[in-house]
Design a protein around this motif. Sequence first.
Motif, mmCIF file in Angstrom:
data_model
loop_
_atom_site.group_PDB
_atom_site.id
_atom_site.type_symbol
_atom_site.label_atom_id
_atom_site.label_comp_id
_atom_site.label_asym_id
_atom_site.label_seq_id
_atom_site.Cartn_x
_atom_site.Cartn_y
_atom_site.Cartn_z
ATOM 1 N N THR A 178 4.407 10.359 -3.726
ATOM 2 C CA THR A 178 2.885 10.156 -3.610
ATOM 3 C C THR A 178 1.764 11.413 -3.447
ATOM 4 O O THR A 178 2.898 11.756 -2.197
ATOM 5 C CB THR A 178 2.133 9.020 -2.920
ATOM 6 N N VAL A 179 0.989 11.204 -3.665
ATOM 7 C CA VAL A 179 -0.491 11.901 -3.024
ATOM 8 C C VAL A 179 -1.311 10.926 -2.359
ATOM 9 O O VAL A 179 -1.744 10.564 -2.441
ATOM 10 C CB VAL A 179 -0.631 13.825 -3.167
ATOM 11 N N ARG A 180 -1.893 11.646 -1.145
ATOM 12 C CA ARG A 180 -3.053 10.400 -0.035
ATOM 13 C C ARG A 180 -4.147 11.642 -0.629
ATOM 14 O O ARG A 180 -4.054 13.060 -0.579
ATOM 15 C CB ARG A 180 -2.225 10.109 0.418
ATOM 16 N N PRO A 181 -5.037 11.114 -0.648
ATOM 17 C CA PRO A 181 -6.445 11.544 -0.553
ATOM 18 C C PRO A 181 -6.914 12.238 0.313
ATOM 19 O O PRO A 181 -7.416 13.524 0.079
ATOM 20 C CB PRO A 181 -7.557 9.964 -0.132
ATOM 21 N N ASP A 182 -6.142 13.092 1.416
ATOM 22 C CA ASP A 182 -6.257 13.858 2.871
ATOM 23 C C ASP A 182 -5.417 15.286 2.093
ATOM 24 O O ASP A 182 -4.842 15.741 2.725
ATOM 25 C CB ASP A 182 -6.312 13.276 3.731
ATOM 26 N N GLY A 183 -4.455 14.917 1.034
ATOM 27 C CA GLY A 183 -4.036 15.704 0.468
ATOM 28 C C GLY A 183 -1.882 16.072 0.613
ATOM 29 O O GLY A 183 -1.054 16.630 0.581
ATOM 30 N N SER A 184 -2.170 14.578 1.737
ATOM 31 C CA SER A 184 -0.503 14.880 2.347
ATOM 32 C C SER A 184 -0.135 13.994 2.006
ATOM 33 O O SER A 184 -0.268 13.164 0.602
ATOM 34 C CB SER A 184 -0.760 14.225 4.065
ATOM 35 N N THR A 185 1.425 14.531 1.337
ATOM 36 C CA THR A 185 2.498 13.716 0.625
ATOM 37 C C THR A 185 2.740 12.278 1.049
ATOM 38 O O THR A 185 3.445 13.264 2.338
ATOM 39 C CB THR A 185 3.162 14.710 -0.854
ATOM 40 N N ARG A 186 4.120 12.022 0.499
ATOM 41 C CA ARG A 186 4.649 11.558 1.443
ATOM 42 C C ARG A 186 5.894 10.192 0.119
ATOM 43 O O ARG A 186 6.002 10.412 -1.037
ATOM 44 C CB ARG A 186 4.347 10.106 2.174
ATOM 45 N N SER A 187 7.372 10.428 0.771
ATOM 46 C CA SER A 187 8.155 9.590 -0.272
ATOM 47 C C SER A 187 8.737 8.314 0.133
ATOM 48 O O SER A 187 8.861 8.247 1.629
ATOM 49 C CB SER A 187 9.625 10.642 -0.064
ATOM 50 N N ILE A 188 8.302 7.536 -1.207
ATOM 51 C CA ILE A 188 8.843 5.845 -0.794
ATOM 52 C C ILE A 188 10.170 5.992 -1.249
ATOM 53 O O ILE A 188 9.826 5.030 -2.015
ATOM 54 C CB ILE A 188 7.323 4.921 -0.878
ATOM 55 N N PRO A 189 10.625 4.826 -0.584
ATOM 56 C CA PRO A 189 12.160 3.607 -1.123
ATOM 57 C C PRO A 189 11.485 2.923 -2.531
ATOM 58 O O PRO A 189 10.773 2.774 -0.816
ATOM 59 C CB PRO A 189 13.103 4.225 0.279
ATOM 60 N N ILE A 190 12.557 3.061 -3.048
ATOM 61 C CA ILE A 190 12.079 1.923 -3.798
ATOM 62 C C ILE A 190 11.997 0.803 -3.698
ATOM 63 O O ILE A 190 11.736 -0.210 -3.613
ATOM 64 C CB ILE A 190 12.658 1.931 -5.305
ATOM 65 N N ALA A 191 13.002 0.531 -2.808
ATOM 66 C CA ALA A 191 13.644 -1.018 -1.875
ATOM 67 C C ALA A 191 12.418 -1.044 -0.763
ATOM 68 O O ALA A 191 11.435 -2.798 -0.840
ATOM 69 C CB ALA A 191 14.394 -0.476 -0.781
ATOM 70 N N GLU A 192 11.150 -0.173 -0.271
ATOM 71 C CA GLU A 192 9.681 -0.479 0.220
ATOM 72 C C GLU A 192 8.763 -0.239 -0.323
ATOM 73 O O GLU A 192 7.387 -0.973 0.132
ATOM 74 C CB GLU A 192 10.083 0.850 1.564
ATOM 75 N N PHE A 193 8.772 0.165 -1.727
ATOM 76 C CA PHE A 193 7.791 0.040 -1.971
ATOM 77 C C PHE A 193 6.870 -1.266 -2.815
ATOM 78 O O PHE A 193 5.688 -1.358 -2.615
ATOM 79 C CB PHE A 193 8.095 0.824 -3.493
ATOM 80 N N HIS A 194 7.693 -1.662 -3.648
ATOM 81 C CA HIS A 194 6.774 -3.285 -3.977
ATOM 82 C C HIS A 194 6.901 -4.565 -2.424
ATOM 83 O O HIS A 194 8.232 -4.581 -2.215
ATOM 84 C CB HIS A 194 7.946 -4.245 -5.238
ATOM 85 N N ARG A 195 5.692 -5.281 -2.651
ATOM 86 C CA ARG A 195 5.973 -6.012 -2.038
ATOM 87 C C ARG A 195 5.786 -7.209 -2.160
ATOM 88 O O ARG A 195 5.718 -7.809 -3.737
ATOM 89 C CB ARG A 195 4.437 -6.521 -1.034
ATOM 90 N N LEU A 196 6.770 -7.900 -1.139
ATOM 91 C CA LEU A 196 7.212 -9.838 -1.220
ATOM 92 C C LEU A 196 5.834 -10.675 -1.356
ATOM 93 O O LEU A 196 4.245 -9.985 -0.555
ATOM 94 C CB LEU A 196 8.435 -10.691 -0.754
ATOM 95 N N PRO A 197 4.668 -11.640 -2.115
ATOM 96 C CA PRO A 197 3.880 -11.794 -2.058
ATOM 97 C C PRO A 197 3.153 -12.505 -0.733
ATOM 98 O O PRO A 197 2.243 -11.888 -0.563
ATOM 99 C CB PRO A 197 3.894 -13.743 -3.160
ATOM 100 N N GLY A 198 3.823 -12.926 -0.003
ATOM 101 C CA GLY A 198 3.525 -14.143 1.098
ATOM 102 C C GLY A 198 2.184 -14.189 1.623
ATOM 103 O O GLY A 198 2.033 -15.560 0.561
ATOM 104 N N LYS A 264 9.057 -9.096 -6.967
ATOM 105 C CA LYS A 264 9.377 -7.381 -6.971
ATOM 106 C C LYS A 264 11.018 -7.297 -7.722
ATOM 107 O O LYS A 264 12.001 -7.702 -7.825
ATOM 108 C CB LYS A 264 9.393 -6.896 -5.742
ATOM 109 N N PRO A 265 11.756 -5.736 -8.068
ATOM 110 C CA PRO A 265 12.591 -6.009 -8.059
ATOM 111 C C PRO A 265 13.458 -6.500 -7.056
ATOM 112 O O PRO A 265 13.555 -6.081 -6.065
ATOM 113 C CB PRO A 265 12.936 -4.472 -8.424
ATOM 114 N N TRP A 266 14.984 -7.438 -7.509
ATOM 115 C CA TRP A 266 15.921 -7.514 -6.584
ATOM 116 C C TRP A 266 17.050 -7.764 -6.166
ATOM 117 O O TRP A 266 17.574 -7.877 -7.221
ATOM 118 C CB TRP A 266 15.487 -9.556 -6.589
ATOM 119 N N ARG A 267 17.151 -7.123 -5.356
ATOM 120 C CA ARG A 267 18.466 -6.377 -5.018
ATOM 121 C C ARG A 267 18.731 -6.926 -3.211
ATOM 122 O O ARG A 267 18.112 -6.607 -2.401
ATOM 123 C CB ARG A 267 18.677 -5.001 -5.194
#
Lengths: 316, 202
Positions: A178-198, A264-267
């Motif tokens: 991803t790129v964020r509004p301040d121009g910085s980038t990051r990498s998010i493992p797909i396992a951490e990308f989607h949230r559970l509803p909580g 989310k995809p479930w693994r």
Amino acid sequence: MKPFTYERAQSPADAAASAARVDGAKFIAGGTNLLDLMKLQIETPAHLIDVNGLSLDEIETTPDGGLRIGALVRNTDLAADTRVRRDYALLARALLAGATGQLRNQATTAGNLLQRTRCPYFYDTNQPCNKRQPGSGCGAIGGYSRHHAIVGVSDACIATHPSDMAVAMRALDAVVETVRPDGSTRSIPIAEFHRLPGDRPDQENVLERGELITAVTLPKPVGGVQIYRKVRDRASFAFALISVGAIVQPDGNGRVALGGVAHKPWRVEAAEAEMPRGARPVSARLLADARTTHDNAFKLPLVERTVAAVLAEAKG
Amino acid sequence: MATAASVAIGAAASGARAEASTEVAQPAIASPSMANVSFTVNGVAQELELDTRTTLLDALREHLHFTGSKKGCDQGQCGACTVIAGGRRIVSCLSLAVMHQDDDIVTIEGLGTPDNLHPMQAAFVKHDGYQCGYCTPGQICSAVAMLDEIKAGIPSHVSATLTDEPELTAAELRERMSGNICRCGAYSNIVDAITEVAGRQS
């Protein structure tokens, strides 16, 4: 649709900055999910940022032998890519199991990850829905819930994530760039990308305000027999009741991810250690702590039987 | 895509926003916003100033009067609005007109005329591939572009392998055409029509 202003983004960083600056802004790429929801006024953005002109539609080989898939690569093109067909068959099969030829020509890689649930109570604005209107309640709990989630659910939401592609991405250990509004980038493992509803089912992923997906990367190919088995009410153009994405190595070890069972995809990596022992222990670990309803309890045996069918097919 | 500067276009660009009136605190703009877009339709350049909300389907039907493309479900499920944009079949109801700057759109009117039918149109007539005809323009646009997808070697859900050339079986055609619904149930004749054209092409 509610009125909205419109701009064509000039660069990923500009798009992210604009999205953070303008209240109610949203990105639009394929539009196949967002426009549907806008017509129903479930989504009411005040401003649309068209990212289609950004050059994010290439699939490149990475230095470590993986693939970097641009956020705007259309589902058709990703499934048709010769490297994907050869080395990531699970991904190609999952993509081809979803939607229709027309929609796959429009829908993008990033948009697919951001698909919203097809829960009928989310779609029906006369019904309560904590995802659509936080705090209003959940019509699905105690309602008609045949399609709903059986694991990772909360008292606020039992919706599922509808994507087939994301199930394959989860099994393949994809990383979201991803790129964020301040121009910085990051990498998010797909396992951490989607949230559970909580208690906040309206928050479906970890993206920050204005953050734009630029690519999805895949590690180098892992080989094995790769199978995506989707069980649905129609043979084509229907969302999964459940789906099983599996990579099975010659020694019987491998990976399994499920679709249609959770927010989310479930693994569950611990379940994969059971693969040489068969579908029953694998499913038991995958579905530990399942919480079903009267309508969707059938998904428990359906998962086990589908895992069994996939493992049998992998043996050949 | 457009080289035009990134601009927030139109009447509402001053930023006037109504206070959110419901619990869903999403800001809204007060009045419709207009934007310009230019693309070609059936080879003819078109320039339009449109409410940003206008779908490609509504631009074609209501503004340019190409009424061949039909509005069925308006949700991307029925395929009656299928057109060919940049050589690919899409559902025009789930795409905004302003997203098609510099695009080349082909509608059923661009494939053939009553006096000079496209081979796919002629095959639908020959095989009785319709009853009421409402889905037919979308079916035909979809079928024409679908055969190009097969020619390009793009596999489908029912393809036995991902690497071999797709076969022109009825099962392949039915899977690939599942985005076009026919409530009259002319499917078997539609498959016959497409099969004939595909056979002639190969």
